[in-house]
Write an enzyme that holds these catalytic residues in place. Structure first.
Site, PDB file in Angstrom:
ATOM      1  N   GLU A   1     -19.334  17.122  37.926  1.00  0.00           N
ATOM      2  CA  GLU A   1     -19.872  15.730  38.409  1.00  0.00           C
ATOM      3  C   GLU A   1     -19.043  15.323  39.368  1.00  0.00           C
ATOM      4  OE1 GLU A   1     -19.890  13.053  35.104  1.00  0.00           O
ATOM      5  OE2 GLU A   1     -19.899  11.225  36.274  1.00  0.00           O
TER       6      GLU A   1
ATOM      7  N   ARG B   1     -18.733   7.341  44.587  1.00  0.00           N
ATOM      8  CA  ARG B   1     -17.731   5.946  44.626  1.00  0.00           C
ATOM      9  C   ARG B   1     -17.153   5.847  46.059  1.00  0.00           C
ATOM     10  NH1 ARG B   1     -14.566   6.566  38.945  1.00  0.00           N
ATOM     11  NH2 ARG B   1     -16.676   7.222  37.740  1.00  0.00           N
TER      12      ARG B   1
ATOM     13  N   LYS C   1     -24.443   9.671  27.868  1.00  0.00           N
ATOM     14  CA  LYS C   1     -22.808   9.610  28.070  1.00  0.00           C
ATOM     15  C   LYS C   1     -22.262   8.568  27.101  1.00  0.00           C
ATOM     16  CE  LYS C   1     -19.802   7.966  32.134  1.00  0.00           C
ATOM     17  NZ  LYS C   1     -19.702   8.217  33.339  1.00  0.00           N
TER      18      LYS C   1
HETATM   19  C1  3PG Z   1     -16.303   8.047  34.542  1.00  0.00           C
HETATM   20  O1  3PG Z   1     -16.669   7.628  35.600  1.00  0.00           O
HETATM   21  O2  3PG Z   1     -16.707   8.513  33.536  1.00  0.00           O
HETATM   22  C2  3PG Z   1     -14.995   7.492  34.349  1.00  0.00           C
HETATM   23  O3  3PG Z   1     -14.204   6.816  35.312  1.00  0.00           O
HETATM   24  C3  3PG Z   1     -13.905   8.699  33.991  1.00  0.00           C
HETATM   25  O4  3PG Z   1     -12.981   8.162  33.212  1.00  0.00           O
HETATM   26  P1  3PG Z   1     -11.377   9.018  33.180  1.00  0.00           P
HETATM   27  O5  3PG Z   1     -10.918   8.769  34.255  1.00  0.00           O
HETATM   28  O6  3PG Z   1     -10.670   8.286  32.082  1.00  0.00           O
HETATM   29  O7  3PG Z   1     -11.621  10.407  32.811  1.00  0.00           O
END
Ligand code: 3PG
Length: 212
Positions: A42, A46, A130
């Site tokens: 993925e 951002r 999710k």
């Molecule tokens: C996401 O976008 O799903 C989260 O920001 C991921 O979270 P993590 O950095 O704790 O893996």
């Protein structure tokens, strides 16, 4: 969900996040993950450059299934699909993105953290979501509670998942896969330590195999 995506996630139920702005580093990160056995990736949208990074991964690597994360609007969903995104992930549930993805046959994983959101996703016709942010939304106990009422739903916990708790999530039959950024540490990418990323991917695959 497409057969290929579901087969890949069955074989290695971990989805690493790439948040790198530089396209060359994004490609090297994706290759390092693939070398470690994780082929569903993925790329999070951002930054202004993130989509170009995803396009570079799609153009320059082989054997990976590449999706776009942090997709916030239906226009953005259409744009990343036009760029080649093979699945879409959102932090929350937006009905028109869900309808667009269902109409187009694109796997869509919207973030959910309450029973109401899971039920709305179910009513829209989604069967995979999710679970975000997994650690703050109640973690494993919450997923167990969801699973007893939403028998057909499968979850992708993301947010606070790491090597230390991955097995606790993956042992649950309702968990499709776990997502997370722990596999692509910013400091390793910054210094070009791609072998660390491959090692982290291999470690995640080994943990998954130990519980499934
Ligand atoms: C996401 O976008 O799903 C989260 O920001 C991921 O979270 P993590 O950095 O704790 O893996």
């Amino acid at each position: 969900m497409s057969n290929t995506l579901s087969e890949r996630l069955a074989a290695a139920p971990v989805v690493p996040l790439i948040g790198e702005n530089d396209a060359v580093r994004a490609v090297k990160t994706a290759e390092a993950l693939g070398a470690g056995g994780l082929s569903v990736i993925e790329v999070v949208m951002r930054s202004d450059d993130a989509q170009r990074g995803m396009e570079a991964i799609l153009a320059e690597t082989e054997g990976l299934i590449v999706g776009a994360g942090t997709v916030l609007t239906v226009d953005q969903a259409k744009s990343v699909v036009a760029s080649g995104a093979e699945f879409i992930v959102s932090p929350g549930l937006v009905d028109d993105i869900a309808r667009y993805c269902l109409d187009e046959g694109i796997p869509f994983f919207p973030g959910t953290m309450t029973a109401g959101e899971v039920q709305r996703a179910y009513a829209l016709g989604l069967r995979e979501v999710k679970f975000f942010p997994a650690s703050l939304a109640g973690g494993v106990p919450m997923l167990k509670a969801f699973s007893s009422v939403f028998r057909e739903m499968r979850f992708m916990p993301t947010g606070g998942v790491s090597t230390s708790n991955l097995s606790e999530f993956l042992v649950l039959p309702s968990v499709l896969a776990c997502g997370g950024s722990w596999l692509t540490p910013k400091d390793a990418v910054a210094v070009g330590d791609y072998s660390k990323i491959t090692n982290l991917a291999e470690e995640a695959v080994a943990i998954a195999r130990s519980v499934r």
